[in-house]
Scaffold this motif. Sequence first.
Motif, short mmCIF file in Angstrom:
data_model
loop_
_atom_site.label_atom_id
_atom_site.label_comp_id
_atom_site.label_asym_id
_atom_site.label_seq_id
_atom_site.Cartn_x
_atom_site.Cartn_y
_atom_site.Cartn_z
N SER A 249 -24.39 -49.17 -31.92
CA SER A 249 -23.17 -49.78 -31.00
C SER A 249 -23.46 -51.34 -31.48
N THR A 253 -19.87 -52.94 -32.80
CA THR A 253 -19.48 -54.09 -31.92
C THR A 253 -19.23 -55.32 -32.82
N LYS A 287 -10.36 -48.64 -31.66
CA LYS A 287 -11.80 -48.44 -32.43
C LYS A 287 -11.27 -48.77 -33.77
#
Length: 432
Positions: A249, A253, A287
């Motif tokens: 993550s 990110t 995304k």
Amino acid sequence: MTSPELFDVIVIGGGAAGVGAAVGAAQAGARTLLVESGPCLGGAATQKNVLTYCGLYTQGTPAYQAVGGVGEQVLAHLRQVGGIQAPIRISEPSNAVIALIDPEAVKLALDQVVQIPNLDVLLHTMLVGAERVGECLHSVTLQDDRGPRQVVGRAFVDASGEGDLAAFGGASVRYGNHNVAQAGTLGVRFGGIRPGADQSSKRWAQAIREAKQQGNSLLTKEDGLVLPIPVSGDLMTYLIDATYDALDSASITQAEMAGRARAWAYLAAIKTIPGYEQAYIVSTGPKFGTRESRHVNGHYQVTEADVTSGARHADVIALGAWPIEYHPEGDKPVVWKEIKDDGTFDIPLRALTSENTPNLYAAGRLVDGDGGGGSALRVMGTSFATGQAAGVAAALLARGSHEIAAIQAELERQGARLRAGQLEVVATEALA
């Protein structure tokens, strides 16, 4: 205590592969559960701004439609609402045949396609665990805002993209190939462009080069697809690449935050093109479009040579029609290698079947392929086909059968296309 609910087939992931798998399994008579973590079905097409269905058609002249079945059902719904323009032949260097899609139309079409008997759909539902008994998967743990719950299945399809079901359930997986995965791309959609303005990739590249010369340091890639999408006429672009760990993550990110900043830099650059003065960003992602992360290790690995030679297999369950399109790290050029005679290659059931978990099938970009093979298998048009095959195989396995002839017969009954010699010609339109 209430016993866990039992399904014949559980499918994790609601993108093209997952929809293909769930509908294929349900149409084969299996009680099926489709689980998607997001707010809609569609995967990359609705949640990542990838507004091109690739792999539906062969690339030669004439072109043939290589994907039927569930993929064709989706196309039919999209045609009804004017949400697709296909087949379109885009310009050099790829000269590829694709479909251009509107994401809102895709959401509606997929909602309609899954409204069939035997199929339950859960959106906003995360997979947080998977349990096996002996060699086989037994159950999954799902979580929504009420908390976790367990669901039991007889057979499973991992269409999650990241391979979470396989990994959590102890199936054999690997990250990328030799720990190297293709670069991802942030799709960015631009609106506010005056009709008649130059929309060519060459004109964009010129504006980007000029902005770089004037000190815009966030701009890297100059050449990329610039495509008008149906309904809105907005321009869909694929210019922002990044290398990241799709399973981490923190890594994703950082890539997405940096990508959004770069999108605004590209906007500033193109506003110098006549007719683009009022241009704006309609949407980024949200995304990143990840091309590769985990693969399920299967009983067979589709290789680059399989693709380029147009390989044939006795256990064919789908046809691949997309060439090798490998995106390396950094700003290195895309590797593009054509299929023999611009035709198709066979995708065997063995590449979808887990090597150590016999009731688990892989679909979409999880199908076992090497660097080149995986780059041809991963696209959404082909994912409808591998998904449908995985779902049908899982449905028959849940009834105690794993005969390839029975799987192929059920796929053909559902309209899937398995024989290259039986494909029908489609008329292509050049992109204006």
